[in-house]
Scaffold this active site. Structure first.
Site: not given
Length: 229
Positions: A20, A22
């Protein structure tokens, strides 16, 4: 006063890593909170309640949770505006602690970015954080369903030619951890949001892990060495 104890390391093995963006390798909380606070206030919503569900999801999916009776086409239209604002605002975007060294360590290993950001936003934030963009990436344009749906992680595994069970996901949010688990993958939770959502194991940031490989190319992630308060 609580005494410090030393936790035994956890070693996970994999054939590929799915990251991922953020909250996991890029700290963009300042921008996310500015933009979504303004959006929530403009719709008469409590910003603090909005921020509880925004992380990990595509914007239209967050809007659907917060305004369940609103037509989805309105959510998509407002999400386009939100993405443009977030892409233009990189003030305060920095790497998560340990991310530069981590990205360098995995540069030659099978890995992919799997993010709810679109390609433009992902590029803006990775550039602002001075992190290398993985060659394989799954962005918002690539999927039909937002996290917590596992589609993005399954696409990432397929693009790398690796069975989902042989992948490790790195995630920070409830939606992302749920997506990784639904994909049949192990999940290393990163940062303060992750600990409460039952990842396979958890680290406060990326300084608390190391990456090695075995002669057959298996990736070994050693997690959680050092003192825990």
């Amino acid at each position: 006063m609580s005494a410090s104890t030393t936790t035994a390391p956890v070693v996970l093995t994999a054939k590929a890593l799915l990251l991922d963006m953020d909250g996991t390798i890029v700290n963009s909380d300042a921008v996310v909170e500015r933009c979504w606070r303004d959006w929530a206030l403009s719709h008469g919503l409590d910003p603090q309640e909005a921020l509880k569900v925004v992380h990990g999801r595509q914007g239209y999916a967050t809007m659907a949770v917060l305004l369940p009776d609103r037509p989805m086409e309105v959510n998509h239209a407002e999400n386009a505006v939100m993405l443009a604002r977030e892409t233009a605002d990189t003030d305060g975007v920095v790497p998560v602690a340990g991310a530069p060294a981590f990205m360098e360590a995995i540069a030659a290993l099978p890995h992919a970015l799997v993010t709810s950001a679109d390609a433009a936003l992902a590029t803006a934030r990775m550039t602002a954080a001075a992190l290398p963009m993985p060659a394989v990436r799954v962005t918002a344009e690539s999927v039909q369903a937002s996290k917590p749906d596992p589609e993005g992680f399954l696409q990432g595994a397929a693009a790398l030619g690796v069975d989902p069970a042989d992948c490790i996901v790195f995630e920070d949010s409830a939606a992302g951890i749920a997506a990784g688990r639904a994909a049949g993958m192990r999940v290393i939770g990163v940062g303060p949001r992750a600990a409460a959502h039952a990842p396979t194991t958890h680290v406060p940031d990326l300084t608390r892990l190391s990456v090695t490989t075995t002669p057959d190319g298996t990736i070994q992630i050693t997690v959680g060495t050092g003192p825990e308060a």
